[in-house]
Design a protein around this motif. Structure first.
Motif, mmCIF file in Angstrom:
data_model
loop_
_atom_site.group_PDB
_atom_site.id
_atom_site.type_symbol
_atom_site.label_atom_id
_atom_site.label_comp_id
_atom_site.label_asym_id
_atom_site.label_seq_id
_atom_site.Cartn_x
_atom_site.Cartn_y
_atom_site.Cartn_z
ATOM 1 N N THR A 1 15.633 -26.675 15.195
ATOM 2 C CA THR A 1 15.822 -27.060 13.796
ATOM 3 C C THR A 1 17.088 -26.461 13.198
ATOM 4 N N ASN B 1 16.282 -31.336 14.987
ATOM 5 C CA ASN B 1 16.933 -31.641 13.716
ATOM 6 C C ASN B 1 18.261 -32.349 13.983
ATOM 7 N N HIS C 1 11.206 -26.080 19.420
ATOM 8 C CA HIS C 1 11.928 -26.963 18.514
ATOM 9 C C HIS C 1 13.390 -26.531 18.452
ATOM 10 N N ALA D 1 13.226 -30.975 8.641
ATOM 11 C CA ALA D 1 12.875 -30.812 10.054
ATOM 12 C C ALA D 1 12.011 -29.582 10.266
ATOM 13 N N GLU D 2 12.342 -28.481 9.599
ATOM 14 C CA GLU D 2 11.553 -27.259 9.718
ATOM 15 C C GLU D 2 10.143 -27.479 9.183
ATOM 16 N N SER E 1 8.135 -29.429 11.656
ATOM 17 C CA SER E 1 7.809 -28.627 12.847
ATOM 18 C C SER E 1 6.596 -27.729 12.618
ATOM 19 N N ASP F 1 19.706 -32.354 8.316
ATOM 20 C CA ASP F 1 18.785 -32.400 7.175
ATOM 21 C C ASP F 1 19.497 -31.920 5.915
#
Length: 310
Positions: free
Chosen positions: A5, A125, A3, A112-113, A116, A128
Motif C-alpha cells: 500500500t 495500491n 499487501h 488502499a490501506e 487492506s 490513492d
C-alpha cells in the motif's frame, strides 16, 4: 509481504529484493520469454480502477498475464458503485467470485490501506489520492538504479506539484531508504507545509536545483492548478519551472530525466527534452524506458505477494 500500500514502511532489503526480481523479469520481458514464468497460473487479479489510467492499468494486466494469472477489469462508472454500492461491499462480492488479489486505484487518500484492513486478499495500491503510488516509485527507482548502478549519494530532484503528488511521496520514501539525496523544486503554493518532515532539500530556483541534481523526476502539472488559485497562469509556471534545453544549456550539466506520464508538452517539460534519448544535448530522457520497467516491476510485485499462495 501481504499487501503493498506504500513505500514508507518498507525496508531497504525489501525494496532491493523487489528491484532484483524486477531485473530478472525485465530480461525475460524484453527477450519475449515472459510467458514461460507462469508462477501465478489459475490466480485471479481484479484491476479495480476508480480513476482513469493507461500505463498503470495496462502494465499490471501484462504483468499478470505474463505470470499466468487472469485479470478482471473493473470500472467504477460501469459497476454497482454507480448505483450506490459501497466499495467494501464491492470488494466482498468480488472475493465471493474467488478473486485472489486487488490492484486498487482510488481518488481518496488511504483507500488502499483501508481496504487492506477488511480483506484477506492481497491489496496493491496503484495510486490513492495524494497519498502514495508505490509501484510507480519502484519503477522510477529501478530506472535510476539501472543507470547509476547504486543509488547511494545520487542526487534526485523532484520537480513540480509536490503538494498533490502521490508519486513524489512514494519516491521520497523509497529513494531515501536506498541512500539517495532528494530535493524538491516547485512554486511555494505547490509545496507541502510539512516539507521539513520529509527531510528533503527545497529549491525555489530551478537553475539552482539543476546545478545540484544528477537526475530530475518531472511531475505532471494538473492543468486545473492554474485556475484553482495555485498558480498565476500555466505560462508563468512554464517560464519559471518548465524543464527546457535553454535551462539545461545555462547550467551546462548532463541530467537524467524521468516523468511518470502523461506529459504536458511545453508546460512542465519541453518536447525535445522529453524525447531525447541520444546526445547531443544536456539531458537523457528515460520516459519510455520507465514504461518498459513498469511491466517488470509490477510483475515482480505480483509474484512476490502471491507466489507463495500457490
Amino acid at each position: 509481504m501481504k499487501h503493498l500500500t506504500g513505500l514508507r514502511q518498507l525496508s531497504a532489503d525489501t525494496i532491493t529484493r523487489i528491484l532484483d526480481k524486477a531485473a530478472h523479469h525485465k530480461h525475460l520481458f524484453i527477450n519475449n520469454e515472459s510467458a514461460i514464468t507462469r508462477t501465478l497460473h489459475s490466480r485471479r487479479i481484479a484491476l479495480a480502477f476508480f480513476e482513469n489510467s493507461t500505463r498503470t492499468r495496462f502494465s499490471f494486466e501484462i504483468a499478470a498475464r505474463n505470470l499466468g494469472a487472469s485479470t478482471l477489469n473493473f470500472s467504477a462508472s460501469a459497476s454497482s458503485i454507480s448505483k450506490g454500492e459501497s466499495i467494501l461491499d464491492t470488494i466482498k462480492n468480488l472475493e465471493a467470485m474467488r478473486v485472489d488479489a486487488f490492484v486498487i486505484r482510488h481518488p481518496s487518500s488511504g483507500a488502499a490501506e483501508m481496504i487492506s484492513n477488511h480483506t484477506d486478499r492481497h491489496i496493491i495500491n496503484a495510486g490513492d489520492g495524494a497519498h502514495e503510488h508505490p509501484t510507480q516509485a519502484l519503477l522510477d527507482i529501478f530506472t535510476l538504479r539501472e543507470y547509476f548502478t547504486s543509488l547511494s549519494g545520487v542526487k534526485v530532484m523532484i520537480l513540480g506539484d509536490i503538494l498533490h503528488s502521490r508519486v513524489a511521496r512514494s519516491n521520497i520514501f523509497g529513494l531515501q531508504t536506498l541512500g539517495a539525496e532528494v530535493a524538491v523544486c516547485a512554486p511555494a503554493t505547490l509545496l507541502p507545509t510539512d516539507c521539513s518532515k520529509l527531510d528533503v532539500r527545497v529549491f525555489a530556483s530551478l537553475d539552482d536545483g539543476l546545478r545540484w541534481a544528477d537526475a530530475a523526476l518531472v511531475l505532471r502539472l494538473q492543468l486545473e492548478r492554474a485556475t484553482g488559485g495555485y498558480l498565476p497562469s500555466l505560462s508563468d509556471y512554464s517560464e519559471h519551472f518548465g524543464l527546457t534545453d535553454e535551462r539545461l544549456e545555462r547550467v551546462r550539466k548532463h541530467l537524467l530525466v524521468l516523468h511518470p506520464g502523461p506529459i504536458n508538452r511545453e508546460i512542465e517539460i519541453a518536447g525535445n527534452v522529453a524525447d531525447r534519448i541520444q546526445p547531443p544535448g544536456y539531458s537523457k530522457s528515460m520516459l519510455l524506458e520507465q514504461v518498459t520497467n513498469g511491466v517488470a516491476v509490477r510483475t515482480a510485485v505480483l509474484e512476490m505477494l502471491m507466489a507463495s499462495d500457490t
